[in-house]
Scaffold this motif. Structure first.
Motif, PDB file in Angstrom:
ATOM      1  N   THR A   1       8.211  17.795   0.318  1.00  0.00           N
ATOM      2  CA  THR A   1       7.157  16.785   0.289  1.00  0.00           C
ATOM      3  C   THR A   1       7.360  15.829   1.447  1.00  0.00           C
ATOM      4  OG1 THR A   1       6.934  16.923  -2.118  1.00  0.00           O
ATOM      5  CG2 THR A   1       6.097  14.927  -1.047  1.00  0.00           C
ATOM      6  N   HIS A   2       6.342  15.731   2.295  1.00  0.00           N
ATOM      7  CA  HIS A   2       6.414  14.826   3.434  1.00  0.00           C
ATOM      8  C   HIS A   2       5.728  13.515   3.074  1.00  0.00           C
ATOM      9  CE1 HIS A   2       6.407  13.258   7.488  1.00  0.00           C
ATOM     10  NE2 HIS A   2       5.092  13.114   7.441  1.00  0.00           N
ATOM     11  N   THR A   3       6.430  12.419   3.226  1.00  0.00           N
ATOM     12  CA  THR A   3       5.880  11.085   3.009  1.00  0.00           C
ATOM     13  C   THR A   3       5.772  10.392   4.357  1.00  0.00           C
ATOM     14  OG1 THR A   3       6.877  10.963   0.815  1.00  0.00           O
ATOM     15  CG2 THR A   3       6.162   8.885   1.816  1.00  0.00           C
ATOM     16  N   THR A   4       4.594   9.889   4.654  1.00  0.00           N
ATOM     17  CA  THR A   4       4.355   9.298   5.974  1.00  0.00           C
ATOM     18  C   THR A   4       4.973   7.910   6.086  1.00  0.00           C
ATOM     19  OG1 THR A   4       2.268   8.279   5.303  1.00  0.00           O
ATOM     20  CG2 THR A   4       2.170  10.524   6.174  1.00  0.00           C
TER      21      THR A   4
ATOM     22  N   MET B   1       0.841  -1.189   0.000  1.00  0.00           N
ATOM     23  CA  MET B   1       0.000   0.000   0.000  1.00  0.00           C
ATOM     24  C   MET B   1       0.882   1.247   0.000  1.00  0.00           C
ATOM     25  SD  MET B   1      -2.729   1.260   2.912  1.00  0.00           S
ATOM     26  CE  MET B   1      -1.416   1.566   4.098  1.00  0.00           C
ATOM     27  N   ASP B   2       0.551   2.190  -0.880  1.00  0.00           N
ATOM     28  CA  ASP B   2       1.271   3.455  -0.901  1.00  0.00           C
ATOM     29  C   ASP B   2       0.865   4.299   0.294  1.00  0.00           C
ATOM     30  OD1 ASP B   2       2.545   2.779  -3.242  1.00  0.00           O
ATOM     31  OD2 ASP B   2       1.011   3.706  -4.507  1.00  0.00           O
ATOM     32  N   THR B   3       1.844   4.845   0.995  1.00  0.00           N
ATOM     33  CA  THR B   3       1.536   5.702   2.130  1.00  0.00           C
ATOM     34  C   THR B   3       1.251   7.117   1.652  1.00  0.00           C
ATOM     35  OG1 THR B   3       3.880   6.159   2.460  1.00  0.00           O
ATOM     36  CG2 THR B   3       2.935   4.338   3.719  1.00  0.00           C
ATOM     37  N   LEU B   4       0.638   7.889   2.529  1.00  0.00           N
ATOM     38  CA  LEU B   4       0.249   9.251   2.180  1.00  0.00           C
ATOM     39  C   LEU B   4       1.473  10.146   1.994  1.00  0.00           C
ATOM     40  CD1 LEU B   4      -2.601   9.631   4.812  1.00  0.00           C
ATOM     41  CD2 LEU B   4      -2.911   9.382   2.342  1.00  0.00           C
ATOM     42  N   ALA B   5       1.340  11.117   1.112  1.00  0.00           N
ATOM     43  CA  ALA B   5       2.392  12.119   0.903  1.00  0.00           C
ATOM     44  C   ALA B   5       1.709  13.428   0.547  1.00  0.00           C
ATOM     45  CB  ALA B   5       3.348  11.701  -0.207  1.00  0.00           C
ATOM     46  N   ALA B   6       2.325  14.533   0.953  1.00  0.00           N
ATOM     47  CA  ALA B   6       1.728  15.840   0.680  1.00  0.00           C
ATOM     48  C   ALA B   6       2.814  16.903   0.638  1.00  0.00           C
ATOM     49  CB  ALA B   6       0.696  16.188   1.749  1.00  0.00           C
ATOM     50  N   PRO B   7       2.637  17.916  -0.239  1.00  0.00           N
ATOM     51  CA  PRO B   7       3.579  19.043  -0.252  1.00  0.00           C
ATOM     52  C   PRO B   7       3.334  19.937   0.960  1.00  0.00           C
ATOM     53  CG  PRO B   7       1.820  19.435  -1.820  1.00  0.00           C
ATOM     54  CD  PRO B   7       1.590  18.052  -1.273  1.00  0.00           C
ATOM     55  N   LEU B   8       4.383  20.334   1.623  1.00  0.00           N
ATOM     56  CA  LEU B   8       4.280  21.205   2.797  1.00  0.00           C
ATOM     57  C   LEU B   8       5.232  22.389   2.636  1.00  0.00           C
ATOM     58  CD1 LEU B   8       4.237  18.547   5.679  1.00  0.00           C
ATOM     59  CD2 LEU B   8       2.275  19.705   4.651  1.00  0.00           C
ATOM     60  N   THR B   9       4.907  23.470   3.313  1.00  0.00           N
ATOM     61  CA  THR B   9       5.753  24.663   3.294  1.00  0.00           C
ATOM     62  C   THR B   9       5.940  25.179   4.712  1.00  0.00           C
ATOM     63  OG1 THR B   9       5.000  25.315   1.087  1.00  0.00           O
ATOM     64  CG2 THR B   9       5.994  27.031   2.458  1.00  0.00           C
ATOM     65  N   ILE B  10       7.190  25.395   5.085  1.00  0.00           N
ATOM     66  CA  ILE B  10       7.510  26.100   6.320  1.00  0.00           C
ATOM     67  C   ILE B  10       7.868  27.528   5.924  1.00  0.00           C
ATOM     68  CG2 ILE B  10       9.105  26.264   8.260  1.00  0.00           C
ATOM     69  CD1 ILE B  10       9.465  23.263   8.132  1.00  0.00           C
ATOM     70  N   ALA B  11       7.197  28.503   6.507  1.00  0.00           N
ATOM     71  CA  ALA B  11       7.431  29.891   6.121  1.00  0.00           C
ATOM     72  C   ALA B  11       7.390  30.797   7.341  1.00  0.00           C
ATOM     73  CB  ALA B  11       6.387  30.338   5.093  1.00  0.00           C
ATOM     74  N   PHE B  12       8.344  31.707   7.407  1.00  0.00           N
ATOM     75  CA  PHE B  12       8.320  32.722   8.452  1.00  0.00           C
ATOM     76  C   PHE B  12       9.213  33.876   8.017  1.00  0.00           C
ATOM     77  CE2 PHE B  12      11.873  29.964   9.403  1.00  0.00           C
ATOM     78  CZ  PHE B  12      12.882  30.820   9.828  1.00  0.00           C
ATOM     79  N   ASP B  13       8.996  35.022   8.622  1.00  0.00           N
ATOM     80  CA  ASP B  13       9.820  36.196   8.343  1.00  0.00           C
ATOM     81  C   ASP B  13      10.865  36.311   9.443  1.00  0.00           C
ATOM     82  OD1 ASP B  13       8.445  36.815   6.072  1.00  0.00           O
ATOM     83  OD2 ASP B  13       7.063  38.194   7.053  1.00  0.00           O
ATOM     84  N   TYR B  14      12.136  36.129   9.067  1.00  0.00           N
ATOM     85  CA  TYR B  14      13.234  36.222  10.030  1.00  0.00           C
ATOM     86  C   TYR B  14      13.566  37.696  10.238  1.00  0.00           C
ATOM     87  CZ  TYR B  14      17.884  35.914  12.074  1.00  0.00           C
ATOM     88  OH  TYR B  14      18.962  36.071  12.893  1.00  0.00           O
ATOM     89  N   THR B  15      13.404  38.183  11.453  1.00  0.00           N
ATOM     90  CA  THR B  15      13.631  39.586  11.770  1.00  0.00           C
ATOM     91  C   THR B  15      14.751  39.690  12.793  1.00  0.00           C
ATOM     92  OG1 THR B  15      11.306  40.105  11.372  1.00  0.00           O
ATOM     93  CG2 THR B  15      12.572  41.693  12.639  1.00  0.00           C
TER      94      THR B  15
END
Length: 309
Positions: free
Chosen positions: A165-168, A1-15
């Motif tokens: 891309t996070h793959t579980t 069975m193929d496990t779940l995968a999804a594109p993810l983004t970590i974003a923040f403004d470094y000040t």
């Protein structure tokens, strides 16, 4: 069975706050000037150092150097990514500006590069006191134009973005698919018999879990914090509570929001239950549980969660 995968983004403004040296350096860039720091050994450092590497004293002597220089070394970037200075193939180079003794790392917009190549700064169209006021370097020479020194820049903000891309794992996949059905499952360690939610390799025994165990969607607050500081993208208006919730049947708490009660009334041992999102919005995501709220049951005795703090 193929496990779940999804594109993810970590974003923040470094000040960050810049201080007197980098504040003057960024102000210089805003005015089309490059300032270097002269240290006790007579060397001029670009970008400027805040402290002298020999005497360890604060640097105070800033001198203007040329916006032209020489490529000392370089590497080619055939596939630019988001956030880089150019959207076409370019070179990263260490460039020693005339009048400086140390090289500056930046992008060079050229079809080819070689060591010893003469390059000049291409200034950004709308400078605002940031390293990106240097859009890039390009082949050629540039004269030093008379400039003025404006007020130092105090704060510099840089957007940070990471796309991946996070793959579980098989265990995580099983847990997320259960959440889509309105169920919370964990898995039991075959050695110590503890139930972990979400499933994971047992941190005590270092072995993978085996038996699947369904746990309740209610439990008790073990520890918590009150969030009082606002930040960009915040869903809720402070103050609010993020707590560690030990679900009935689990041996490790999960982190979640506690709503439906004043932040000052949340306490250790408080019994809480999950508030699920509208069923039509359920998917394979932990966000199916919107938050936890108090159940009104008597608080759990300290001894029942002491080992989970």
């Amino acid at each position: 069975m193929d496990t779940l995968a999804a594109p993810l983004t970590i974003a923040f403004d470094y000040t960050r706050s810049l201080g007197p040296v980098l504040g003057r350096f960024m102000a210089g860039l805003r005015e089309g000037r490059v300032l270097g720091a002269r240290t006790s050994d007579g060397r001029v450092h670009v970008p400027p150092l805040e402290y002298d590497p020999v005497t360890h004293e604060p640097v105070t002597d800033l001198v203007e150097v040329s916006p032209s220089g020489t490529v000392v070394s370089w590497t080619w970037n055939p596939r630019p990514v988001e956030g880089q200075p150019l959207d076409r193939p370019f070179g990263w180079a260490l460039i020693r500006l005339d009048g400086a003794d140390t090289p500056l790392l930046h992008a060079v917009d050229a079809s080819e590069l070689h060591t010893g190549m003469r390059v000049r700064i291409r200034w950004a169209g709308s400078p605002n006191g940031h390293i990106r006021d240097i859009e890039c370097f390009e082949p050629g020479e540039s004269d030093i134009l008379p400039g003025r020194e404006g007020a130092p820049v105090e704060i510099m903000t840089t957007p940070i973005r990471l796309h991946y891309t996070h793959t579980t794992s098989v265990e995580e996949d099983r847990c997320l698919r259960a959440l889509e059905q309105g169920r919370i499952i964990g898995q039991r360690c075959p050695a110590c018999r503890k139930v972990y939610v979400p499933p994971r390799v047992c941190p005590a025994d270092g072995v993978a879990p085996d038996e699947v165990v369904e746990v309740a969607d209610r439990g008790m607050v073990t520890t918590f914090c009150v969030v009082n500081v606002p930040f960009a993208g915040q869903r809720l208006t402070p103050p609010y509570v993020v707590a560690q919730v030990l679900l009935d049947g689990a041996d490790i708490p999960i982190s979640h929001l506690i709503l439906g009660v004043e932040a000052g009334d949340v306490r250790m041992g408080m019994r809480v239950a999950a508030v699920w999102r509208d069923r039509s919005k359920w998917s394979t995501t932990p966000e199916n549980i919107d938050h936890f709220e108090p159940t009104g049951e008597p608080d759990a005795p300290y001894e029942s969660y002491a080992e989970h703090l």
